[in-house]
Design a protein around this motif. Structure first.
Motif, short mmCIF file in Angstrom:
data_model
loop_
_atom_site.label_atom_id
_atom_site.label_comp_id
_atom_site.label_asym_id
_atom_site.label_seq_id
_atom_site.Cartn_x
_atom_site.Cartn_y
_atom_site.Cartn_z
N ALA A 12 38.16 8.11 21.90
CA ALA A 12 39.61 7.93 21.83
C ALA A 12 40.35 8.77 22.88
N LEU A 13 39.70 9.82 23.38
CA LEU A 13 40.35 10.70 24.34
C LEU A 13 40.09 10.30 25.79
N SER A 14 38.83 10.02 26.13
CA SER A 14 38.53 9.62 27.51
C SER A 14 37.12 9.07 27.60
N SER A 15 36.88 8.28 28.64
CA SER A 15 35.54 7.71 28.84
C SER A 15 34.53 8.79 29.15
N ARG A 16 34.97 9.84 29.84
CA ARG A 16 34.03 10.94 30.16
C ARG A 16 33.61 11.68 28.90
N LEU A 17 34.58 11.94 28.02
CA LEU A 17 34.23 12.58 26.76
C LEU A 17 33.37 11.68 25.89
N SER A 18 33.55 10.37 26.03
CA SER A 18 32.71 9.43 25.29
C SER A 18 31.25 9.61 25.67
N THR A 19 30.98 9.80 26.97
CA THR A 19 29.61 10.04 27.43
C THR A 19 29.09 11.36 26.89
N SER A 20 29.92 12.40 26.92
CA SER A 20 29.50 13.71 26.42
C SER A 20 29.26 13.67 24.92
#
Length: 438
Positions: free
Chosen positions: A69-77
Motif C-alpha cells: 500500500a505504501l510503495s512498490s519498492r516496499l512491496s518487494t522488501s
C-alpha cells in the motif's frame, strides 16, 4: 481394515487413499515416517509446527499488504521478509523430525536462505529509509533458533526494530494512517514470534524427543508444501498398492510416479488457506545476490598481557556453541581488538563501564550498550548508515561518523523519552524528547 504396518511405514488404508488421489490427478505426497511424539497432531504434525503455520497466516498478510500500500519498492522488501519467515517453517518441520544437532553448522543451509532474502531489502536513503531499516533489522529475529533461551534475545532485537518504526510513527502519526498500519504490522510479526517462542521453544528449539534423524536428513525429507494437481496424470506401472510401491521405489529421474508434478509457488501453499490467510502476491523472482566469500583463517580468541588487549579474530556465527562470544573485561585499561569477523555476535561485558570508546573500522550491524555511563562510538563510512544501537540503563552516549568531506560529525544518542498512555487501546506510545530535536 487392519492397522498393520506396510513396508514403507504406511497402513494399507493410507496407501490406497494416496493411490486413489494419484489416479484422480491429485499428485503424490512422499511417505513420511510416523511421529513418535505423543503430542503430535493428526497426520504426524507436531503442535509447534501447526502453531507456526497459524502464526504465519495471521501476521504475514497484514505486513505484505501494508508494504504494498505504501510503495512498490516496499512491496518487494515486505515479500522478502515474508519469504524468509516461510523458510523458517521448513526448518521447524525438519527440527520436529530430528535430534538436536551437536554442531551449529547444521543450521547454515537455513541461514543461507535468510541472507538471500535480506539482500532484496532496499537500502536507499530516501523517504523509505526508516521502513527498510526496520524490515532489515527484522531478519535478526530469525537467529533465535541458535539461542538457548531465545525470548530475551527476541525482545532485544524487537527493540532495535522499534527504533525505526517509532521514527515513522512520530513523522506520520497525524497525517498518514497507512504508515501507522505498516508499523503495527511489523509489531504484529515481532510480538507474535515472541509469543510463539515463549509457548513452544522457551528453552531453545524443541527438537524431536527421544532421538530422531540428523537435521540435514530431516531437512531433505521435508515434502514440498501442498503440491497442486499435475496437469498431466503420471502413468503408474501395475495396479493396486503393489504398483504404487513399485513406482515409489524408482529413483531414476523422469521414471517415477511423481514425474510431471509442478513446482509449488507461494500462492499455492495450503497453510495460507487452512488458517484463513490471504494468498501472497506473486512476485517475479530476482536473481539471488551473490556475495564474495571472505576467506577467514582459524578463529582466534585470546588475551595478551602485553598491551592489555583481547584479540578476537576470524569469528563467525558457527564459531561458538551458543552463537555468542563473550569477552569479560575486568580492568578499565583492557582493550578489545576485533578483526575480520563475519556474522558473529560478540558480547563485551564491562562492569560499571564509564567513559568507554568504541571504534568500528569495518561494518558492524548492531551495537548494544547496557549499564554504561559515557560511551563514544566512532563509525566508519561503510557502517555509518548500517549500524543500529540498542541501549538500556545508560547515559552520555554519543556517536561520531565522517561526512562526505571526511569531517567527523557527532550526535548524542537519546536517553530521554516522552511516553503517553492511550486509555482506549491500552497501549503506550513513546517519542524521543524534544531535547534531541536539533
Amino acid at each position: 481394515m487392519s492397522s498393520s504396518t506396510a513396508p514403507l511405514g504406511e497402513t494399507l488404508d493410507s496407501i490406497l487413499a494416496r493411490l486413489s488421489a494419484l489416479e484422480s490427478g491429485a499428485g503424490i505426497k512422499p511417505p513420511s515416517a510416523p511421529s513418535s511424539s505423543s503430542s503430535a497432531t493428526g497426520g504426524g504434525e507436531v503442535p509447534f509446527v501447526t502453531a507456526y503455520k497459524k502464526y504465519l497466516s495471521t501476521v504475514l498478510p497484514p505486513l505484505t499488504s501494508s508494504c504494498s500500500a505504501l510503495s512498490s519498492r516496499l512491496s518487494t522488501s515486505g515479500s522478502a521478509v515474508s519469504s524468509a519467515w516461510d523458510a523458517q517453517l521448513n526448518f521447524l518441520e525438519a527440527a520436529s523430525k530430528s535430534k538436536k544437532p551437536s554442531d551449529q553448522n547444521a543450521l547454515q543451509p537455513f541461514f543461507k536462505v535468510y541472507m538471500e532474502e535480506k539482500g532484496k531489502v532496499g537500502r536507499e536513503r530516501d523517504e523509505w529509509e526508516n521502513h527498510e531499516k526496520a524490515l532489515g533489522e527484522m531478519f535478526g529475529l530469525l537467529q533465535w533458533i541458535m539461542i538457548p533461551k531465545p525470548k530475551d534475545y527476541l525482545v532485544e532485537i524487537s527493540g532495535a526494530v522499534d527504533f525505526w518504526t517509532n521514527k515513522i510513527r512520530v513523522q506520520y502519526k497525524k497525517t498518514d494512517p497507512k504508515q501507522i498500519e505498516f508499523c503495527e504490522a511489523v509489531k504484529g510479526v515481532m510480538g507474535g514470534l515472541v509469543d510463539y517462542v515463549k509457548e513452544y521453544h522457551l528453552a531453545g528449539v524443541s527438537y524431536k524427543m527421544n532421538g530422531g534423524i540428523d537435521l540435514s536428513s530431516a531437512s531433505a525429507s521435508v515434502p514440498a508444501k501442498a503440491s497442486p494437481a499435475a496437469t498431466q496424470k503420471p502413468k503408474i506401472g501395475g495396479g493396486g498398492a503393489g504398483g504404487l510401491l513399485a513406482e515409489l521405489s524408482k529413483k531414476s529421474t523422469g521414471d517415477s510416479a511423481a514425474t510431471g508434478l509442478k513446482k509449488v509457488t507461494k500462492d499455492q501453499q495450503t497453510w495460507r488457506k487452512e488458517f484463513g490467510g490471504e494468498k501472497a502476491a506473486v512476485v517475479t523472482a530476482k536473481k539471488p545476490v551473490v556475495k564474495k566469500k571472505v576467506d577467514l583463517g582459524p578463529p582466534v580468541f585470546e588475551f595478551k598481557d602485553q598491551g592489555m588487549k583481547w584479540i578476537v579474530e576470524n569469528q563467525t556465527a558457527e564459531s561458538n556453541p551458543n552463537g555468542v562470544l563473550t569477552v569479560e573485561v575486568t580492568d578499565p585499561k583492557q582493550q578489545v581488538y576485533i578483526y575480520k569477523c563475519e556474522g558473529a555476535t560478540i558480547d563485551i561485558k564491562a562492569v560499571n563501564g564509564k567513559r568507554l570508546k568504541l571504534q568500528i573500522r569495518g561494518i558492524c550491524p548492531s551495537v548494544a550498550i547496557d549499564k554504561t555511563d559515557g560511551c563514544l562510538t566512532y563509525l566508519s563510512k561503510d557502517t555509518a548508515g548500517v549500524t543500529t544501537f540498542v541501549t538500556s540503563k545508560s547515559s552520555e552516549m554519543n556517536v561520531s561518523w565522517p561526512d562526505e568531506n571526511d569531517d567527523y560529525q557527532e550526535k548524542a544518542i537519546p536517553e530521554q523519552f516522552q511516553h503517553k498512555l492511550d486509555v482506549g487501546t491500552g497501549t503506550i506510545s513513546s517519542d524521543i524528547s524534544d531535547l534531541y530535536s536539533h
